[in-house]
Design an enzyme around this catalytic site. Structure first.
Site, mmCIF file in Angstrom:
data_model
loop_
_atom_site.group_PDB
_atom_site.id
_atom_site.type_symbol
_atom_site.label_atom_id
_atom_site.label_comp_id
_atom_site.label_asym_id
_atom_site.label_seq_id
_atom_site.Cartn_x
_atom_site.Cartn_y
_atom_site.Cartn_z
ATOM 1 N N TYR A 14 54.072 44.861 76.892
ATOM 2 C CA TYR A 14 55.301 45.634 76.657
ATOM 3 C C TYR A 14 55.795 45.496 75.214
ATOM 4 O O TYR A 14 56.662 46.240 74.776
ATOM 5 C CB TYR A 14 56.426 45.199 77.607
ATOM 6 C CG TYR A 14 56.161 45.535 79.069
ATOM 7 C CD1 TYR A 14 55.238 46.506 79.425
ATOM 8 C CD2 TYR A 14 56.836 44.884 80.091
ATOM 9 C CE1 TYR A 14 54.995 46.816 80.749
ATOM 10 C CE2 TYR A 14 56.595 45.187 81.418
ATOM 11 C CZ TYR A 14 55.667 46.161 81.740
ATOM 12 O OH TYR A 14 55.427 46.454 83.065
ATOM 13 N N LYS A 53 43.671 38.391 84.533
ATOM 14 C CA LYS A 53 42.427 39.122 84.765
ATOM 15 C C LYS A 53 41.378 38.583 83.786
ATOM 16 O O LYS A 53 40.885 39.299 82.908
ATOM 17 C CB LYS A 53 42.650 40.625 84.546
ATOM 18 C CG LYS A 53 43.534 41.277 85.604
ATOM 19 C CD LYS A 53 42.791 41.622 86.870
ATOM 20 C CE LYS A 53 41.838 42.788 86.657
ATOM 21 N NZ LYS A 53 40.998 43.028 87.850
ATOM 22 N N ASP A 100 44.656 41.198 90.649
ATOM 23 C CA ASP A 100 44.481 42.228 91.688
ATOM 24 C C ASP A 100 44.283 41.574 93.050
ATOM 25 O O ASP A 100 44.846 42.017 94.061
ATOM 26 C CB ASP A 100 43.326 43.188 91.343
ATOM 27 C CG ASP A 100 42.045 42.477 90.939
ATOM 28 O OD1 ASP A 100 42.087 41.259 90.662
ATOM 29 O OD2 ASP A 100 40.984 43.133 90.905
ATOM 30 N N ASP A 143 55.749 41.939 86.476
ATOM 31 C CA ASP A 143 56.651 43.045 86.788
ATOM 32 C C ASP A 143 56.282 43.630 88.152
ATOM 33 O O ASP A 143 57.127 43.843 89.037
ATOM 34 C CB ASP A 143 56.471 44.107 85.679
ATOM 35 C CG ASP A 143 57.587 45.128 85.678
ATOM 36 O OD1 ASP A 143 58.496 45.019 86.521
ATOM 37 O OD2 ASP A 143 57.539 46.044 84.838
ATOM 38 N N ASP A 197 58.040 42.614 92.163
ATOM 39 C CA ASP A 197 58.656 43.655 92.997
ATOM 40 C C ASP A 197 57.980 43.730 94.353
ATOM 41 O O ASP A 197 58.623 43.920 95.386
ATOM 42 C CB ASP A 197 58.547 45.027 92.308
ATOM 43 C CG ASP A 197 59.742 45.284 91.395
ATOM 44 O OD1 ASP A 197 60.513 44.333 91.161
ATOM 45 O OD2 ASP A 197 59.899 46.422 90.916
#
Ligand code: NAD
Length: 367
Positions: free
Chosen positions: A142, A192, A224, A248, A252
């Site tokens: 980000y 990852k 993942d 992020d 959630d």
């Protein structure tokens, strides 16, 4: 020694309503547990824009840097939707996070037994769930450079860069290991590393920091797979440490295992200050809920649980944080519900202040 200081920024919409309830809880701890806080209050978001023409006044920012903890309600609302990006209410929140350098975002996902029917997963998978996601908040894709959209061979190309220094990974990892030490001493780091160099570095640095926390059981998981495991068997996790982007999404996802937005607290922590306490801001995950504002329908529990996190992580009052969480658990077990926690239309909801009345009663009974 002076009292610990708290800056309350109720913000907009239901932020103001739920924060009024938190003040009642703070007063209870002052009166019944002799915990005195120096509490000040100021404006943020649309409320600050209305008075000062900016979503966070410099004086408020300076105050936030000085206090032991900031407690924020929520910002935003339709009245501010058309403002220029630079003065939108959310900019006030982002400025606080950035200038206080709050690099570790703590997102608990806790399922109160009485609400386990609210989860989209089977009751037995989530009943008693209690996990903590530590998300790196100030770096990663980000923020990384280069970024932008440019032309290449007559075609638009969008670029963002995943970039982490070892210092950034390390300070978040320390926060995550410290968290694990206060809980079940299990930490799962997610990246990852199979396809990203930044993931390889992430795994290396977390493994190095582990040497300082030998009591913590460390595991590594590809992010993942982490997402799959969160919805397959979430109770296998205690603390999860992951980067800004994966955090992020995973936080959630984990939060929704527990039911309503009105139940979710969060904390963002930075470096220790001179008195040893971390820079800290506590806030519910939900927004300003303009659809229910001013109607006494808001659930104050997310904001009250955010104060419980402040007791635990800023003020070292873990036993009283647990007392407050247990009072909330008791009230829910007794069937007290705000509207967002009702699945049966024929049941009666209590108001925002009615929920706090019940929590204060349960706190009284805990003495
Ligand atoms: P929201 O979280 O405000 O509301 C989403 C839904 O959940 C609404 O139906 C609302 O009534 C319900 N809800 C939320 N909190 C609740 C509570 N405590 N009790 C009962 N019901 C609750 O998200 P939104 O509607 O997408 O956004 C509204 C405004 O809030 C926007 O301006 C948005 O930018 C802002 N926002 C702010 C924050 C923040 O301050 N951290 C976070 C998200 C959204």
């Amino acid at each position: 020694m002076s009292n610990p200081s708290l800056l309350i920024l109720p913000g907009d919409g239901i932020g103001q309503e739920v924060m009024a309830e938190v003040r009642r809880v703070i007063d209870w701890f002052g009166a019944k547990r002799d915990m005195q806080f120096d509490v000040s209050e100021d404006l943020v978001g649309g409320a600050a824009y209305d008075k000062h023409g900016v979503p966070l006044h410099d004086d408020t920012m300076a105050k936030a840097q000085e206090v032991d903890a900031v407690l924020l309600g929520a910002v935003g609302g339709p009245a501010y939707d058309d403002l220029d990006f630079s003065v939108k209410p959310e900019r006030g929140l982002l400025r606080l996070r950035k200038e206080m350098d709050l690099f570790a975002n703590l997102r608990p996902a806790q399922c109160f037994d009485a609400l386990s029917d609210f989860s989209s997963l089977k009751k037995e998978l989530v009943a008693g769930l209690d996990i903590m996601i530590v998300r790196e908040l100030t770096s990663g894709v980000y923020f990384g450079e280069p970024r932008g959209i440019h032309m290449e061979d007559n075609m638009r190309v969008g670029i963002n860069t995943q970039r982490y220094t070892e210092a950034e990974i390390e300070r978040g990892a320390r926060a995550a290991f410290e968290m694990a030490m206060k809980r079940d001493k299990k930490l799962c780091s997610m990246e990852k590393a199979n396809v990203m160099e930044s993931g390889i570095l992430w795994r290396d640095v977390v493994t190095e920091v582990h040497a300082d926390y030998p009591e913590v059981e460390l595991s590594h998981m590809y992010a993942d797979n982490g997402a799959m495991q969160l919805v397959r068997a979430p109770k296998q996790f205690d603390v999860i440490y992951t980067d800004n982007l994966f955090g992020d999404i995973l936080s959630d996802c984990a939060a929704m295992l527990t039911g309503s937005l009105g139940m979710l607290p969060s904390a963002s922590l930075g470096a220790p200050m001179e008195n040893g306490r971390p820079k800290a801001m506590y806030e519910p995950v939900h927004g300003s809920a303009p659809d229910i504002m001013g109607q006494g329908k808001a659930n104050p529990i997310a904001c009250i649980l955010s104060f419980a996190m402040a007791l635990r992580y800023s003020f070292d009052e873990g036993a009283d944080a647990t007392r407050l969480e247990a009072a909330i658990e008791k009230v829910l077990a007794d069937g007290v519900r705000t509207g967002d926690l009702l699945s049966d239309e024929n049941s009666t909801a209590v108001s925002t202040s009615g929920m706090t009345d019940a929590i204060l009663e349960a706190l009284d009974a805990s003495l």
